[in-house]
Design a protein around this motif. Structure first.
Motif, PDB file in Angstrom:
ATOM      1  N   TRP A   3      -0.333   9.098  11.080  1.00 19.77           N
ATOM      2  CA  TRP A   3       0.276  10.186  10.317  1.00 19.77           C
ATOM      3  C   TRP A   3       0.913   9.659   9.035  1.00 19.77           C
ATOM      4  CZ3 TRP A   3       0.134  15.296  11.967  1.00 19.77           C
ATOM      5  CH2 TRP A   3      -0.351  15.509  13.261  1.00 19.77           C
ATOM      6  N   ASP A   4       0.593   8.435   8.648  1.00 23.69           N
ATOM      7  CA  ASP A   4       1.281   7.785   7.538  1.00 23.69           C
ATOM      8  C   ASP A   4       0.602   8.126   6.207  1.00 23.69           C
ATOM      9  OD1 ASP A   4       3.057   6.270   6.168  1.00 23.69           O
ATOM     10  OD2 ASP A   4       2.096   4.349   6.618  1.00 23.69           O
ATOM     11  N   VAL A   5       0.726   9.375   5.770  1.00 23.16           N
ATOM     12  CA  VAL A   5       0.219   9.816   4.474  1.00 23.16           C
ATOM     13  C   VAL A   5       1.438  10.209   3.654  1.00 23.16           C
ATOM     14  CG1 VAL A   5      -1.253  11.436   3.246  1.00 23.16           C
ATOM     15  CG2 VAL A   5      -1.949  10.580   5.489  1.00 23.16           C
ATOM     16  N   ARG A   6       1.916   9.279   2.853  1.00 23.11           N
ATOM     17  CA  ARG A   6       3.192   9.447   2.175  1.00 23.11           C
ATOM     18  C   ARG A   6       3.017   9.755   0.688  1.00 23.11           C
ATOM     19  NH1 ARG A   6       6.763   4.388   4.636  1.00 23.11           N
ATOM     20  NH2 ARG A   6       6.212   4.724   6.844  1.00 23.11           N
ATOM     21  N   PHE A   7       4.045  10.392   0.135  1.00 26.86           N
ATOM     22  CA  PHE A   7       4.149  10.621  -1.302  1.00 26.86           C
ATOM     23  C   PHE A   7       5.483  10.047  -1.749  1.00 26.86           C
ATOM     24  CE2 PHE A   7       1.100  13.735   0.073  1.00 26.86           C
ATOM     25  CZ  PHE A   7       0.178  13.799  -0.973  1.00 26.86           C
ATOM     26  N   THR A   8       5.441   8.852  -2.286  1.00 25.05           N
ATOM     27  CA  THR A   8       6.670   8.174  -2.699  1.00 25.05           C
ATOM     28  C   THR A   8       7.212   8.800  -3.980  1.00 25.05           C
ATOM     29  OG1 THR A   8       5.835   6.114  -1.750  1.00 25.05           O
ATOM     30  CG2 THR A   8       7.689   5.951  -3.306  1.00 25.05           C
ATOM     31  N   PRO A   9       8.483   9.188  -4.024  1.00 24.09           N
ATOM     32  CA  PRO A   9       9.063   9.775  -5.239  1.00 24.09           C
ATOM     33  C   PRO A   9       8.950   8.826  -6.427  1.00 24.09           C
ATOM     34  CG  PRO A   9      10.516  10.103  -3.365  1.00 24.09           C
ATOM     35  CD  PRO A   9       9.445   9.150  -2.910  1.00 24.09           C
ATOM     36  N   ILE A  10       8.698   9.397  -7.593  1.00 20.76           N
ATOM     37  CA  ILE A  10       8.505   8.611  -8.812  1.00 20.76           C
ATOM     38  C   ILE A  10       9.576   8.981  -9.836  1.00 20.76           C
ATOM     39  CG2 ILE A  10       6.996   8.226 -10.793  1.00 20.76           C
ATOM     40  CD1 ILE A  10       5.970   6.874  -8.290  1.00 20.76           C
ATOM     41  N   MET A 298       4.269  15.395  -6.233  1.00 17.69           N
ATOM     42  CA  MET A 298       3.187  14.837  -5.418  1.00 17.69           C
ATOM     43  C   MET A 298       2.109  14.228  -6.310  1.00 17.69           C
ATOM     44  SD  MET A 298       2.935  17.904  -2.598  1.00 17.69           S
ATOM     45  CE  MET A 298       1.604  17.160  -1.638  1.00 17.69           C
ATOM     46  N   SER A 299       1.760  14.931  -7.380  1.00 20.92           N
ATOM     47  CA  SER A 299       0.746  14.430  -8.293  1.00 20.92           C
ATOM     48  C   SER A 299       1.205  13.157  -8.995  1.00 20.92           C
ATOM     49  CB  SER A 299       0.421  15.524  -9.324  1.00 20.92           C
ATOM     50  OG  SER A 299      -0.623  15.137 -10.174  1.00 20.92           O
ATOM     51  N   LEU A 300       2.478  13.120  -9.377  1.00 24.66           N
ATOM     52  CA  LEU A 300       3.043  11.897  -9.960  1.00 24.66           C
ATOM     53  C   LEU A 300       2.983  10.742  -8.971  1.00 24.66           C
ATOM     54  CD1 LEU A 300       6.237  13.000 -11.934  1.00 24.66           C
ATOM     55  CD2 LEU A 300       4.396  11.553 -12.806  1.00 24.66           C
ATOM     56  N   SER A 301       3.230  11.032  -7.708  1.00 22.70           N
ATOM     57  CA  SER A 301       3.182   9.990  -6.694  1.00 22.70           C
ATOM     58  C   SER A 301       1.787   9.386  -6.595  1.00 22.70           C
ATOM     59  CB  SER A 301       3.606  10.562  -5.347  1.00 22.70           C
ATOM     60  OG  SER A 301       3.548   9.576  -4.334  1.00 22.70           O
ATOM     61  N   VAL A 302       0.752  10.231  -6.680  1.00 18.07           N
ATOM     62  CA  VAL A 302      -0.617   9.720  -6.652  1.00 18.07           C
ATOM     63  C   VAL A 302      -0.874   8.833  -7.865  1.00 18.07           C
ATOM     64  CG1 VAL A 302      -3.056  10.355  -6.725  1.00 18.07           C
ATOM     65  CG2 VAL A 302      -1.480  11.662  -5.301  1.00 18.07           C
ATOM     66  N   ALA A 303      -0.362   9.222  -9.028  1.00 12.65           N
ATOM     67  CA  ALA A 303      -0.497   8.371 -10.213  1.00 12.65           C
ATOM     68  C   ALA A 303       0.166   7.021  -9.985  1.00 12.65           C
ATOM     69  CB  ALA A 303       0.116   9.065 -11.431  1.00 12.65           C
ATOM     70  N   GLY A 304       1.309   7.022  -9.303  1.00  9.56           N
ATOM     71  CA  GLY A 304       1.971   5.769  -8.971  1.00  9.56           C
ATOM     72  C   GLY A 304       1.140   4.906  -8.042  1.00  9.56           C
ATOM     73  N   MET A 305       0.443   5.528  -7.092  1.00  8.69           N
ATOM     74  CA  MET A 305      -0.443   4.781  -6.189  1.00  8.69           C
ATOM     75  C   MET A 305      -1.607   4.164  -6.955  1.00  8.69           C
ATOM     76  SD  MET A 305      -0.549   7.423  -2.966  1.00  8.69           S
ATOM     77  CE  MET A 305       0.917   8.387  -2.598  1.00  8.69           C
ATOM     78  N   LEU A 306      -2.177   4.925  -7.894  1.00 13.35           N
ATOM     79  CA  LEU A 306      -3.261   4.385  -8.711  1.00 13.35           C
ATOM     80  C   LEU A 306      -2.764   3.195  -9.533  1.00 13.35           C
ATOM     81  CD1 LEU A 306      -4.899   7.712  -9.951  1.00 13.35           C
ATOM     82  CD2 LEU A 306      -5.844   6.112  -8.276  1.00 13.35           C
ATOM     83  N   GLU A 307      -1.545   3.298 -10.036  1.00 11.90           N
ATOM     84  CA  GLU A 307      -0.957   2.201 -10.802  1.00 11.90           C
ATOM     85  C   GLU A 307      -0.819   0.952  -9.938  1.00 11.90           C
ATOM     86  OE1 GLU A 307       0.536  -0.047 -13.758  1.00 11.90           O
ATOM     87  OE2 GLU A 307      -0.336   1.947 -13.952  1.00 11.90           O
ATOM     88  N   ALA A 308      -0.552   1.143  -8.646  1.00 10.17           N
ATOM     89  CA  ALA A 308      -0.384   0.025  -7.721  1.00 10.17           C
ATOM     90  C   ALA A 308      -1.716  -0.507  -7.197  1.00 10.17           C
ATOM     91  CB  ALA A 308       0.496   0.460  -6.551  1.00 10.17           C
ATOM     92  N   GLY A 309      -2.833   0.050  -7.686  1.00  9.16           N
ATOM     93  CA  GLY A 309      -4.143  -0.429  -7.270  1.00  9.16           C
ATOM     94  C   GLY A 309      -4.615   0.129  -5.944  1.00  9.16           C
TER      95      GLY A 309
END
Length: 386
Positions: A3-10, A298-309
């Motif tokens: 269940w570990d589908v997270r959206f980390t605040p940015i 949530m969308s910003l969080s995905v951008a942060g994930m892309l930034e992290a590779g």
């Protein structure tokens, strides 16, 4: 079960906010010049090759790419800010959109050095436009059932078949397409697919317009009648196109366009209704604004994930699924609230034009980037439910 589908605040950096100001200043100048309307009367994106070139001149395309390929080595969050401001202003970004958002990143990840050198600097300059070749007449969201073939021949491949719902194919220079290069196996329906760059000026390609409900020419049917393309058109590894296309769709599904398509209608609705409204109307508008803010985070969080590779496939699917329902709810609520007013016929044409256009366009929101049913399947698998 996972269940570990997270959206980390940015939290956006000072550099992001400085960049936001630069983009806003540029857009103000564009409004004064009449290039961008003061108040948009349409949802979605307009097309202007000249505007895309002007963004390229300012370095706002290919923002994250290496300088060796015409990029600027910025961050994913900085690119997000640029994109957010352009969409919120109703800027005509359609020409470069696919190339900058997903075709370029796919080539950076999977393309050959020659492909990177050839295409990416031109994309970053706003001079090279791509479209997406995925759906087919009998293969919509079920991409594993693709039948458009790329048969190996001496020196290249021969393409036969049809792509459908191909946005902007009549104006793009290239298509990044997924073709069947080998039969699927019973064990893996996703096998035997490969990605190619197709020059749309190649003989044997016919682009047929498909008018949408608004009577506009955005969609196309693209027919390939024995079209021959060279070996170096193959992107990545032969028969490994499914993984590449999945990565491409993550770029497509997670951006601010997934909650900003009908933003102008919401903003104009709030302005038209004014502050003196009933508690029920305040509640309905408040619910939309809460969803808007949540989707942005949530969308910003995905951008942060892309930034992290990372490859946030499931998170991007969540943003797309929720974003689609949000975008379609705005015109429904707007129609309900505006039509209930006794002075609806006296309201300015802008809000009515926006509402009518949004109603006609909103069915397409479900289709683009994957239907709701397919996205829910991706989410369920990511949560370990399937």
């Amino acid at each position: 079960m996972s269940w570990d589908v997270r959206f980390t605040p940015i939290v956006l950096s000072e550099r992001c906010e400085t960049l936001r100001g630069e983009v806003r200043d540029f857009l103000t100048q564009q409004r004064k010049a009449g290039i961008i309307p003061e108040v948009p009367t349409r949802v979605g994106m307009d097309y202007s090759a000249d505007f895309s070139r002007s963004l390229g001149e300012r370095g706002w395309l290919g923002w994250r790419w290496p300088k060796a390929y015409g990029g600027h080595e910025g961050t994913a969050l900085e690119r997000y800010v640029i994109t957010e401001e352009l969409l919120a202003a109703g800027a005509p970004v359609r020409a470069h959109w696919v190339a900058d958002r997903q075709s370029g990143p796919v080539l950076l990840t999977f393309g050959s050095e020659a492909q990177k050198q050839n295409y990416l600097p031109r994309v970053a300059a706003g001079e090279c436009f791509f479209c997406i070749g995925l759906s087919e007449p009998d293969s919509g969201s079920d991409l594993a059932s693709l039948r458009c073939r790329a048969e190996k021949i001496d020196g290249g491949f021969r393409i036969t078949g049809t792509k459908l719902w191909t946005s902007n194919a009549h104006r793009a220079h290239y298509m990044l397409a997924l073709f069947r290069t080998a039969p699927a196996t019973p064990e893996n329906r996703r096998s035997g697919l490969s990605q190619f760059i197709v020059d749309l000026s190649t003989p044997g390609i016919e682009v047929r317009p498909v008018l949408n409900l608004a009577g506009e020419h955005d969609f196309n049917e693209v027919h390939f009648d024995g079209v021959e393309i060279p070996d170096d058109s193959l992107v990545g590894t032969l028969h490994m196109g499914w993984r590449q296309a999945s990565a491409e769709l993550a770029y497509e599904r997670s951006g601010p366009e997934r909650w900003l398509s009908t933003y102008h209608l919401l903003a104009r609705l709030v302005e038209t209704l004014g502050p003196d409204v009933s508690e029920d109307i305040r509640t309905q508008i408040g619910e939309l604004l809460v969803d808007l803010v949540t989707l942005r985070q949530m969308s910003l969080s995905v951008a942060g994930m892309l930034e992290a590779g990372q490859e946030p496939t499931v998170q991007a699917a969540v943003v797309k699924e929720i974003g689609t329902r949000f975008e379609q709810r705005i015109p429904r609520v707007a129609h309900q609230l505006l039509s209930a007013r006794s002075d609806y016929d006296d309201q300015d044409n802008t809000v009515r034009d926006l509402l009518e256009h949004a109603i006609l366009w909103s069915p397409a929101f479900t289709i683009r980037g994957g239907t709701t049913e397919i996205l829910r399947g991706i989410i369920a698998r990511g949560l370990g439910l399937r």
